[in-house]
Design a protein around this motif. Structure first.
Motif, mmCIF file in Angstrom:
data_model
loop_
_atom_site.group_PDB
_atom_site.id
_atom_site.type_symbol
_atom_site.label_atom_id
_atom_site.label_comp_id
_atom_site.label_asym_id
_atom_site.label_seq_id
_atom_site.Cartn_x
_atom_site.Cartn_y
_atom_site.Cartn_z
ATOM 1 N N ALA A 304 -0.338 -10.595 -2.181
ATOM 2 C CA ALA A 304 0.842 -10.416 -1.227
ATOM 3 C C ALA A 304 0.480 -9.242 -0.134
ATOM 4 O O ALA A 304 0.861 -9.322 1.046
ATOM 5 C CB ALA A 304 2.305 -10.480 -1.856
ATOM 6 N N LEU A 305 0.167 -8.006 -0.665
ATOM 7 C CA LEU A 305 0.124 -6.979 0.013
ATOM 8 C C LEU A 305 -1.041 -7.024 0.923
ATOM 9 O O LEU A 305 -0.837 -6.729 2.112
ATOM 10 C CB LEU A 305 -0.224 -5.758 -0.939
ATOM 11 C CG LEU A 305 1.125 -5.092 -1.750
ATOM 12 C CD1 LEU A 305 0.692 -4.298 -2.677
ATOM 13 C CD2 LEU A 305 2.121 -4.778 -0.654
ATOM 14 N N SER A 306 -2.250 -7.796 0.570
ATOM 15 C CA SER A 306 -3.256 -7.958 1.501
ATOM 16 C C SER A 306 -2.579 -9.117 2.714
ATOM 17 O O SER A 306 -3.281 -8.512 3.759
ATOM 18 C CB SER A 306 -4.076 -8.818 0.847
ATOM 19 O OG SER A 306 -4.661 -8.237 -0.403
ATOM 20 N N ALA A 307 -1.664 -9.846 2.395
ATOM 21 C CA ALA A 307 -1.144 -10.550 3.592
ATOM 22 C C ALA A 307 -0.296 -9.662 4.391
ATOM 23 O O ALA A 307 -0.343 -9.929 5.617
ATOM 24 C CB ALA A 307 -0.386 -11.686 2.906
ATOM 25 N N ALA A 317 -8.984 -4.644 6.196
ATOM 26 C CA ALA A 317 -8.651 -4.055 5.005
ATOM 27 C C ALA A 317 -8.070 -5.209 4.268
ATOM 28 O O ALA A 317 -8.077 -5.455 3.096
ATOM 29 C CB ALA A 317 -7.870 -3.055 5.254
ATOM 30 N N ALA A 318 -7.514 -6.242 5.136
ATOM 31 C CA ALA A 318 -6.728 -7.308 4.221
ATOM 32 C C ALA A 318 -8.009 -8.236 3.565
ATOM 33 O O ALA A 318 -7.633 -8.703 2.526
ATOM 34 C CB ALA A 318 -5.975 -8.002 5.252
ATOM 35 N N LEU A 319 -8.756 -8.504 4.442
ATOM 36 C CA LEU A 319 -10.025 -9.300 3.871
ATOM 37 C C LEU A 319 -10.737 -8.796 2.891
ATOM 38 O O LEU A 319 -10.863 -9.525 1.625
ATOM 39 C CB LEU A 319 -10.873 -9.567 4.994
ATOM 40 C CG LEU A 319 -12.102 -10.611 4.693
ATOM 41 C CD1 LEU A 319 -11.638 -11.913 4.345
ATOM 42 C CD2 LEU A 319 -13.160 -10.637 5.962
ATOM 43 N N ALA A 344 -7.641 1.066 -2.255
ATOM 44 C CA ALA A 344 -6.994 2.059 -1.632
ATOM 45 C C ALA A 344 -6.064 1.577 -0.557
ATOM 46 O O ALA A 344 -5.107 1.975 -0.291
ATOM 47 C CB ALA A 344 -7.937 3.006 -0.988
ATOM 48 N N PRO A 345 -6.455 0.480 0.134
ATOM 49 C CA PRO A 345 -5.740 -0.092 1.589
ATOM 50 C C PRO A 345 -4.252 -0.547 0.880
ATOM 51 O O PRO A 345 -3.403 -0.312 1.517
ATOM 52 C CB PRO A 345 -6.584 -1.146 1.835
ATOM 53 C CG PRO A 345 -7.807 -0.832 1.595
ATOM 54 C CD PRO A 345 -8.002 -0.183 0.140
ATOM 55 N N LEU A 346 -4.313 -0.965 -0.195
ATOM 56 C CA LEU A 346 -2.938 -1.556 -0.815
ATOM 57 C C LEU A 346 -2.101 -0.576 -1.238
ATOM 58 O O LEU A 346 -0.882 -0.528 -1.089
ATOM 59 C CB LEU A 346 -3.467 -2.543 -2.065
ATOM 60 C CG LEU A 346 -4.081 -3.660 -1.821
ATOM 61 C CD1 LEU A 346 -4.301 -4.753 -3.092
ATOM 62 C CD2 LEU A 346 -3.737 -4.576 -0.587
#
Length: 387
Positions: A304-307, A317-319, A344-346
């Protein structure tokens, strides 16, 4: 008056620089104090050495073995064909190199090195967090004094993985593609999923190309005409390729890190089925979720955070984060909580979201610090969801 006008901004910048350096240092100290208090509550043996050893749980023991003895050429006798090849070499090599200079017990050297890597990761995160001080404080607290801070302060790959991931995305933010490629190469030698960050590099190259007005269909031809960018792409998986070559020469199987996964109970399957089975593993007593439920929820929250990253147009970062969750999820839910909190991005996104208002900022900060004690007790006690 002109001198005063110049002096004020300089003084402000110095204050910010001091804050950026001291904030994570303060959380290093508070995190050590909280985790040591948790350790002291369940152990009668005092001292930092005993504390460091108590936090060395699960995969930590494998990394200690690699750092001290290297990789075996055959399965470990008496351990059902289990070998160390599934654990990538860069961080154990780094700890071994430091131990050769400072001849202390491996776990002590590794614990201090992990804290140093996590501290450095905080510094690198400052520009990635858009120099938002609230978000920066929350991020530093999460890594160094938060509920999962034991992952970033013991001998696991998370500290180095977070640091190198942050270095890659900072380099991409500045369009420093060679630096991104070098960091990616090191990342691919830290954990298998590190090789996936090369897709974020290509996406950023495409976005920079389009920002200059380049037509979409001409991107491949333009890229082939840029040797500097091609070098950055091709060196990204160098760490993985080096490990494959090493295993081929020493074990006779360059992909032993994949083939050994069966010995750890990881067999490819349907990730949706694994998530559903985890969510369906209802507790037999009490109301707290079971370990499989926590792992399944962690995977769903991570996706969900990736979305959300994708919605914010942080496509690379999402991919990367989505792939880093889905790839291990193809085998099972094991270590899913650790894998998600180590992206880290999340965690930076979470810090940004929680820093929107002062109320959520203070509540999150208090929750991070208080949860550190109880989660450390659970980690030392061997709670399966935290593996």
């Amino acid at each position: 008056m002109a001198l005063e006008a110049v002096a004020r901004p300089n003084a402000g910048r110095r204050f910010v620089a001091v804050a950026v350096v001291t904030v994570p240092l303060a959380f290093v100290v508070s995190g050590l104090a909280i985790r040591y208090a948790a350790f002291a509550s369940v152990s009668a043996e005092p001292g930092f050495a005993a504390y460091a050893q108590a936090l060395c749980r699960w995969d930590c023991a494998w990394y200690v073995g690699i750092s001290e003895h290297g990789y075996e050429r055959f399965p470990i006798p008496g351990q059902s064909n289990v070998g160390r090849w599934g654990f990538f070499p860069l961080y154990p090599m780094l700890v071994a190199a430091i131990r050769s200079v400072f001849p202390f017990p491996t776990i002590l050297v590794a614990s201090i090195t992990s804290i140093a890597c996590s501290y450095a990761a905080c510094l690198v995160a400052w520009p990635l967090l858009e120099k938002n001080m609230r978000a920066y404080v929350l991020y530093c607290a999460f890594l160094l004094s938060g509920p999962f801070s034991y992952h970033f302060t013991t001998f696991l790959t998370e500290p180095l993985f977070v640091l190198l991931t942050s270095c890659v995305f900072l380099a991409l933010k500045r369009s420093s593609y060679l630096a991104a490629g070098l960091s990616s190469a090191l990342l691919s030698a830290t954990r298998l999923v590190g090789v996936l960050v090369v897709f974020a590099t290509v996406i950023q190259m495409f976005r920079d190309y389009r920002a200059k007005g380049g037509p979409t269909l001409s991107f491949p031809r333009w890229l082939l005409g840029r040797p500097d960018l091609l070098v950055a792409i091709f060196i990204s998986p160098a760490g993985l390729f080096a490990y494959v070559l090493f295993l081929h020469l020493t074990v006779g199987d360059g992909f032993a890190f994949l083939h050994v996964q069966r010995a750890f109970g990881r067999v490819a399957g349907n990730p949706l089925a694994f998530v559903w089975d985890g969510l369906s593993a209802l507790p037999t007593t009490g109301r707290l979720p079971t370990a499989p439920q926590w792992s399944a929820l962690a995977a769903l929250i991570g996706l969900a955070l990736s979305a959300v990253l994708a919605v914010r147009r942080q496509y690379g970062a999402a991919l990367f984060c989505a792939c880093c969750i889905i790839l291990p999820l193809i085998t099972n839910l094991a270590s899913m909580v650790r894998y998600v909190v180590g992206l880290a991005p999340l965690t930076m996104l979470l810090a940004m979201l929680l820093s929107v208002s002062k109320l959520t900022y203070l509540a999150a900060l208090g929750l991070f610090l208080s949860a550190c004690y109880f989660m450390t007790v659970a980690w030392i006690g061997g709670y399966l969801a935290l593996v």
